[in-house]
Structures are given as structure tokens and as C-alpha cells.
Design a protein around this motif. Structure first.
Motif, PDB file in Angstrom:
ATOM      1  N   GLN A 149       0.855  -1.181   0.000  1.00 24.37           N
ATOM      2  CA  GLN A 149       0.000   0.000   0.000  1.00 24.37           C
ATOM      3  C   GLN A 149       0.890   1.230   0.000  1.00 24.37           C
ATOM      4  N   PRO A 150       0.564   2.244  -0.789  1.00 22.67           N
ATOM      5  CA  PRO A 150       1.403   3.439  -0.817  1.00 22.67           C
ATOM      6  C   PRO A 150       1.226   4.281   0.433  1.00 22.67           C
TER       7      PRO A 150
ATOM      8  N   ARG B  74       0.358   2.852 -10.341  1.00 24.32           N
ATOM      9  CA  ARG B  74       1.002   1.678  -9.732  1.00 24.32           C
ATOM     10  C   ARG B  74       1.655   0.842 -10.826  1.00 24.32           C
TER      11      ARG B  74
ATOM     12  N   GLU C 295       7.567   6.086  -5.064  1.00 21.43           N
ATOM     13  CA  GLU C 295       7.759   5.254  -3.874  1.00 21.43           C
ATOM     14  C   GLU C 295       7.921   3.823  -4.376  1.00 21.43           C
TER      15      GLU C 295
ATOM     16  N   MET D 292       1.084   9.267  -1.652  1.00 20.19           N
ATOM     17  CA  MET D 292       1.081   8.653  -2.979  1.00 20.19           C
ATOM     18  C   MET D 292      -0.282   8.107  -3.398  1.00 20.19           C
TER      19      MET D 292
ATOM     20  N   ARG E 168      11.635   6.293  -1.125  1.00 19.99           N
ATOM     21  CA  ARG E 168      10.933   7.399  -1.779  1.00 19.99           C
ATOM     22  C   ARG E 168      11.957   8.329  -2.396  1.00 19.99           C
TER      23      ARG E 168
ATOM     24  N   GLU F  34      11.408   0.085   1.689  1.00 22.28           N
ATOM     25  CA  GLU F  34      10.569   1.137   1.128  1.00 22.28           C
ATOM     26  C   GLU F  34      11.438   2.361   0.883  1.00 22.28           C
TER      27      GLU F  34
ATOM     28  N   LYS G   2       3.526   9.539  -8.514  1.00 22.20           N
ATOM     29  CA  LYS G   2       2.537  10.614  -8.492  1.00 22.20           C
ATOM     30  C   LYS G   2       3.287  11.923  -8.691  1.00 22.20           C
TER      31      LYS G   2
ATOM     32  N   TYR H 299       5.002   3.211  -7.008  1.00 17.51           N
ATOM     33  CA  TYR H 299       3.928   4.191  -7.167  1.00 17.51           C
ATOM     34  C   TYR H 299       4.564   5.491  -7.637  1.00 17.51           C
TER      35      TYR H 299
END
Length: 103
Positions: free
Chosen positions: A19-20, A29, A49, A24, A93, A91, A44, A42
Motif C-alpha cells: 500500500q502506498p 502503480r 515510492e 502517494m 521514496r 521502502e 505521483k 507508485y
């Protein structure tokens, strides 16, 4: 009864997958597999991310993080701004710069 509810909740959370972050939500995706490891990306606006799926041993984290940076242009056509990279091998970003047609 409370114990059963806790187990059901835990099972549901485990089934959620990647899940973002709230920032995001609504982003595009993308999914890919590299060297047998699954990643979800993800994008945006000018942000990405990348989430690694699954477990990794302690000796794999540096290579995984490099792979996470490498898949951004493959999946988005945009380049990572190196100074903006935050996160770890689970994770990550970053900001991206995109050619005029991909903005």
C-alpha cells in the motif's frame, strides 16, 4: 472472542499487500520482478515510492536498494534525483525528473 477477532484482523492486514504512503494515494502503480524479487512502484507527479515485497537477508540490502533505484526509469521513463532518495531496502521514496512528454 477477542482473540479470534485479533487473529482475523491480523489475517486481513496480511492480505493487503503493498500500500502506498498517503502522499502517494492516487498515483500510478507499477509492478515488476527483478532477480526473483517483487517490487511495487507508485508514481505521483514528480515523486516515486518503491516497495520491496518479501523478506531479505541482511547481506542483500545494499543490492536491493540499488535495484530499487534502477527500476524507476524502467517503469516510469523518469530519472531519480539522487539527493532526494530516502528510505531503505524495504521502502524507498524519491523525486524524479521526467522528459517533457511524461510529466
Amino acid at each position: 472472542m477477542i482473540r479470534i477477532c485479533q487473529l482475523i484482523l491480523l489475517a486481513l492486514l496480511g492480505a493487503c499487500g503493498a500500500q502506498p504512503a498517503p502522499l502517494m494515494f492516487g498515483g500510478a502503480r507499477h509492478e515488476t520482478t527483478v532477480n526473483g524479487r517483487d517490487y511495487v512502484l507508485y508514481r505521483k507527479d514528480d515523486r516515486v515510492e518503491v516497495i520491496r515485497m518479501g523478506w531479505a537477508s541482511s547481506g542483500e540490502h545494499q543490492e536491493i536498494r540499488a535495484t530499487m533505484i534502477e527500476i524507476v526509469p524502467w517503469l516510469t521513463g523518469c530519472d531519480v534525483v539522487p539527493s532526494s532518495v530516502q528510505g531503505d531496502s524495504g521502502e524507498m521514496r524519491a523525486r524524479v525528473t521526467c522528459p517533457k512528454g511524461l510529466r
